[in-house]
Design a protein around this motif. Structure first.
Motif, PDB file in Angstrom:
ATOM      1  N   THR A   6       0.813  -1.205   0.000  1.00  0.00           N
ATOM      2  CA  THR A   6       0.000   0.000   0.000  1.00  0.00           C
ATOM      3  C   THR A   6       0.846   1.254   0.000  1.00  0.00           C
ATOM      4  O   THR A   6       0.324   2.351  -0.036  1.00  0.00           O
ATOM      5  N   ALA A   7       2.176   1.102   0.047  1.00  0.00           N
ATOM      6  CA  ALA A   7       3.065   2.253   0.037  1.00  0.00           C
ATOM      7  C   ALA A   7       3.026   2.944  -1.324  1.00  0.00           C
ATOM      8  O   ALA A   7       2.895   2.314  -2.357  1.00  0.00           O
ATOM      9  N   ALA A   8       3.129   4.260  -1.302  1.00  0.00           N
ATOM     10  CA  ALA A   8       3.071   5.052  -2.526  1.00  0.00           C
ATOM     11  C   ALA A   8       4.330   5.899  -2.643  1.00  0.00           C
ATOM     12  O   ALA A   8       5.208   5.843  -1.795  1.00  0.00           O
ATOM     13  N   VAL A   9       4.369   6.697  -3.688  1.00  0.00           N
ATOM     14  CA  VAL A   9       5.487   7.612  -3.897  1.00  0.00           C
ATOM     15  C   VAL A   9       5.590   8.553  -2.706  1.00  0.00           C
ATOM     16  O   VAL A   9       4.578   8.966  -2.144  1.00  0.00           O
ATOM     17  N   ALA A  10       6.817   8.902  -2.334  1.00  0.00           N
ATOM     18  CA  ALA A  10       7.029   9.825  -1.220  1.00  0.00           C
ATOM     19  C   ALA A  10       6.327  11.143  -1.517  1.00  0.00           C
ATOM     20  O   ALA A  10       6.450  11.702  -2.590  1.00  0.00           O
ATOM     21  N   GLY A  75      20.689   6.135  -9.927  1.00  0.00           N
ATOM     22  CA  GLY A  75      19.257   5.846  -9.847  1.00  0.00           C
ATOM     23  C   GLY A  75      18.741   5.584  -8.442  1.00  0.00           C
ATOM     24  O   GLY A  75      17.529   5.515  -8.227  1.00  0.00           O
ATOM     25  N   LEU A  76      19.633   5.441  -7.472  1.00  0.00           N
ATOM     26  CA  LEU A  76      19.206   5.145  -6.097  1.00  0.00           C
ATOM     27  C   LEU A  76      18.200   6.139  -5.520  1.00  0.00           C
ATOM     28  O   LEU A  76      17.197   5.723  -4.929  1.00  0.00           O
ATOM     29  N   ARG A  83       9.801   4.524  -3.491  1.00  0.00           N
ATOM     30  CA  ARG A  83       9.731   3.417  -2.531  1.00  0.00           C
ATOM     31  C   ARG A  83       9.816   2.077  -3.266  1.00  0.00           C
ATOM     32  O   ARG A  83       9.068   1.149  -2.996  1.00  0.00           O
ATOM     33  N   GLY A  84      10.767   2.021  -4.172  1.00  0.00           N
ATOM     34  CA  GLY A  84      10.936   0.828  -4.988  1.00  0.00           C
ATOM     35  C   GLY A  84      11.955  -0.153  -4.457  1.00  0.00           C
ATOM     36  O   GLY A  84      12.143  -1.210  -5.035  1.00  0.00           O
ATOM     37  N   HIS A  85      12.653   0.210  -3.381  1.00  0.00           N
ATOM     38  CA  HIS A  85      13.619  -0.726  -2.812  1.00  0.00           C
ATOM     39  C   HIS A  85      12.890  -1.883  -2.148  1.00  0.00           C
ATOM     40  O   HIS A  85      11.761  -1.740  -1.686  1.00  0.00           O
ATOM     41  N   VAL A  86      13.548  -3.002  -2.103  1.00  0.00           N
ATOM     42  CA  VAL A  86      12.953  -4.184  -1.482  1.00  0.00           C
ATOM     43  C   VAL A  86      12.709  -3.875  -0.008  1.00  0.00           C
ATOM     44  O   VAL A  86      13.574  -3.362   0.688  1.00  0.00           O
TER      45      VAL A  86
END
Length: 182
Positions: A6-10, A75-76, A83-86
């Motif tokens: 359910t996390a979205a873009v910051a 790209g980090l 919020r694309g990090h594992v």
């Protein structure tokens, strides 16, 4: 088994600092994507030169390696912004909103600390390559400060994005871990 988070873009809201950092992270993401495209084009050119022209390649392999590494580092911050990090959000989902807030502050603070140390040593490494005039041990002999510059730049931009994320959580602009309270 993969699931949907359910996390979205910051969120940046109307805060100028958060909007500025979001813009920088987005530009970094576009630069990273461009480096990947260039690496693919160079790889295709290398295959053409080797198979069709039956010639040797000098700079292509090294260029592709440096571009892919630089794309990963630069790209980090964009991946962090999306919020694309594992992550494992099962534990934060179990916590109360207050405990989730504390955990987010602790993890972001520790991440900032680790990235600050990596930035220091990455800059030191880049500066050493620049000041000593290091070159690669290949026929091309690229000046190593150029590809090594992606270390302090990428880590520095990630540090900036993490700082913005912590600020957004502390000020209530963004929810801890991007998870809404139930």
């Amino acid at each position: 088994m993969a699931g949907h988070s359910t996390a979205a873009v910051a969120h940046a809201g109307s805060n100028p600092f958060l909007r500025f950092v979001a813009a920088i992270s987005t530009v970094a993401g576009w630069c990273s994507a461009a480096m990947i495209v260039v690496a693919v084009v160079v790889t295709c050119q290398m295959i053409f030169v080797r198979l069709v022209l039956n010639a040797s390649t000098v700079w292509q392999t090294e260029t592709v390696i440096y571009l892919v590494i630089a794309a990963t580092l630069v790209g980090l911050p964009y991946v962090q912004r999306l919020r694309g990090h594992v992550n494992v959000d099962l534990f934060p989902l179990w916590l109360s909103p207050r405990a989730r807030f504390v955990l987010a502050c602790i993890t972001l603070s520790l991440s900032i600390l680790v990235m600050a140390m990596m930035l220091f040593y990455g800059f030191e490494f880049w500066y050493l390559a620049w000041s000593k005039g290091w070159t690669s041990d290949t026929v091309w002999g690229v000046r190593l400060w150029i590809p090594y510059l992606s270390i302090p730049v990428g880590i520095g931009l990630l540090l900036l994005q993490l700082t913005a994320d912590l600020y957004a959580v502390l000020t209530g602009i963004d929810k801890p871990f991007g998870l809404e309270d139930k």
